[in-house]
Design an enzyme around this catalytic site. Structure first.
Site, PDB file in Angstrom:
ATOM      1  CE  LYS A  22     -12.881  13.417 -28.073  1.00  0.00           C
ATOM      2  NZ  LYS A  22     -13.252  14.827 -28.258  1.00  0.00           N
ATOM      3  CG  ASN A  23     -13.010  17.830 -24.858  1.00  0.00           C
ATOM      4  OD1 ASN A  23     -12.896  17.287 -25.961  1.00  0.00           O
ATOM      5  ND2 ASN A  23     -14.169  17.893 -24.221  1.00  0.00           N
ATOM      6  CB  CYS A 116     -19.508  13.682 -33.615  1.00  0.00           C
ATOM      7  SG  CYS A 116     -18.769  12.334 -32.694  1.00  0.00           S
ATOM      8  NE  ARG A 121     -18.603  20.183 -32.610  1.00  0.00           N
ATOM      9  CZ  ARG A 121     -17.877  19.300 -31.922  1.00  0.00           C
ATOM     10  NH1 ARG A 121     -16.575  19.320 -32.027  1.00  0.00           N
ATOM     11  NH2 ARG A 121     -18.436  18.403 -31.156  1.00  0.00           N
ATOM     12  CG  ASP A 306     -18.791  17.138 -24.588  1.00  0.00           C
ATOM     13  OD1 ASP A 306     -19.478  17.314 -25.608  1.00  0.00           O
ATOM     14  OD2 ASP A 306     -17.575  17.343 -24.554  1.00  0.00           O
ATOM     15  NE  ARG A 398     -14.205  11.224 -32.525  1.00  0.00           N
ATOM     16  CZ  ARG A 398     -15.053  12.179 -32.166  1.00  0.00           C
ATOM     17  NH1 ARG A 398     -16.336  11.944 -32.087  1.00  0.00           N
ATOM     18  NH2 ARG A 398     -14.607  13.386 -31.869  1.00  0.00           N
TER      19      ARG A 398
END
Length: 418
Positions: A22-23, A116, A121, A306, A398
């Site tokens: 995903k990242n 989220c 951030r 994570d 997600r």
């Protein structure tokens, strides 16, 4: 809205396959606007965040199609440089479009990102770095207006190795004259993957995985790019944590254990038998886990933030107490209150959580508060006695592709209800 229903207490056995990271896929999809041509990206996970990124690309005028696990982005027809607020709010990483849109169009307009609620951030690192490259930035009422002045490469020293800021600088610097050097760059495997994609697009970039990354911008680009996304290290680690919690033996295939060795090492310290190869990892869970030394999240190659939530869920059942120190996000313990509903003994003090292991967890009605916290509740539900109902699982969607099918293939009693 969907929910997961888990009847726990069943050991897991079998094999699971890691999907594309995903990242990695999100910054690569953003990078697809840079070359103004066709980009064929294989091993693309079918995730909610990927569909959000595809919606942004379509808004910008790109053509986006799916062919199996490949996503094809043709950015030749890109004719917009603005991203509306409703699309920016879909995910936290939407700000990654700022750099490539500037590189392609010379200007960009967007709002602050959503996603989220993990605490601030701040994107000030992104904006400050882009300003050093010659980008003129104005902020007004939550909107960000950017226009390229005289774009010139230079040395940019990051105060902390931010993944998003590193990626935005790499992407914007591809259009700058001269050389850009990122000092104290993020070293995550996903940064290396973005570098490989940009190289295929004709961008001269090197150093990913090291402290400094060098980009030689302003060169010609290749109109057609084909790329394979690396495996998702957090998804892989989550499967291992589920087995550690529920018991059994699980093999994760099509993965890269070298990317999450901090997690496998911790699981070994917790009493698990872990074996790894170049592209697989296998875990044998003990009768009961034992508390490992303190867990401190840190930028790569440290322990990944994570993975903190699913690891904590497994260690709720360990013998002894485990201390967690969260050094990346300040609100990453929101799942603790939900785990407590299941009988976990967790005390949170600021950025520290102390988990006293209990003999058993019990099924309960809980709510996913964020992506990794939701995955942690699934890990706990697989190990708990009785039925667990997890609501708000759009957070889980997600980052995990049909997580219920993966666990069901390992023997779990789990289903999705709409």
């Amino acid at each position: 809205m969907s929910r997961l229903i888990i009847n726990g207490g069943r050991p897991l056995h079998g094999a699971a396959r890691a999907g594309g990271a995903k990242n990695s896929i999100l910054p690569i999809l953003a990078a697809a606007v840079v070359n103004g041509g066709e980009n064929i990206i294989h091993n693309c996970p079918d995730l909610k965040d990927v569909h959000s990124a595809a919606a942004i690309l379509r808004h910008l005028g790109c053509r986006v199609d799916w062919q199996g696990d490949a996503i094809i982005v043709d950015s030749a027809g890109m004719d917009r440089w603005d991203i509306p607020d409703e699309l920016m709010r879909e995910m936290r990483s939407s700000v990654i479009f700022l750099g490539p849109v500037l590189a392609r169009c010379g200007q960009a307009q967007m709002t602050y990102p959503g996603g989220c609620e993990l605490g601030p951030r701040p994107i000030d690192l992104h904006l400050r770095a882009l300003g050093q490259l010659g980008v003129e930035i104005q902020e007004d009422g939550g909107r960000i207006y950017c226009r390229c002045g005289k774009m010139q490469g230079r040395d940019i020293a990051l105060a902390l190795p931010s993944v998003g800021a590193t990626e935005n600088i790499m992407l914007c610097a591809s259009a700058c004259s001269g050389q850009t050097r990122i000092v104290n760059a993020a070293r995550e495997p996903e940064i290396w993957d973005l570098q490989q994609f940009l190289r295929k697009a004709g961008v001269q970039v090197s150093g990913a995985g090291c402290r400094d990354i060098v980009i030689q911008g302003g060169g010609p680009v290749r109109r057609t790019v084909e790329h394979w996304v690396i495996p998702d290290r957090i998804e892989s680690a989550t499967y291992l944590c589920a087995c550690a919690a529920a018991g059994g033996r699980v093999r994760v295939e099509r993965t890269k254990p070298a990317y999450f060795s901090a997690v496998t090492h911790l699981l070994e310290e917790s009493g698990c038998q872990v074996e790894t190869g170049e592209d697989w990892a296998e875990i044998q869970a003990p009768r009961r886990l034992k508390a490992p030394p303190p867990v401190r999240t840190a930028p790569y190659p440290g322990f990944p933030t994570d993975a903190q939530s699913p690891v904590m869920a497994a260690l709720c059942l360990a013998q002894g107490s485990t201390v967690f120190s969260e050094n990346i996000f300040e609100n990453r313990y929101r799942h603790c209150a939900e785990l407590a509903r299941m009988g976990a003994d967790i005390r949170v003090e600021g950025r520290t959580a102390i988990v006293a292991g209990v003999e058993r967890l019990r099924g309960a009605a809980v709510k996913a508060t964020d992506l990794r916290g939701g995955a942690a509740l699934a890990v706990a539900g697989l190990a708990a006695q009785g039925q667990t109902e997890i609501r708000d699982i759009e957070h889980i969607d997600r980052g995990y592709q049909r997580i219920e099918e993966a666990y069901a293939a390992l023997g779990a009693d789990i289903r999705r209800e709409d």
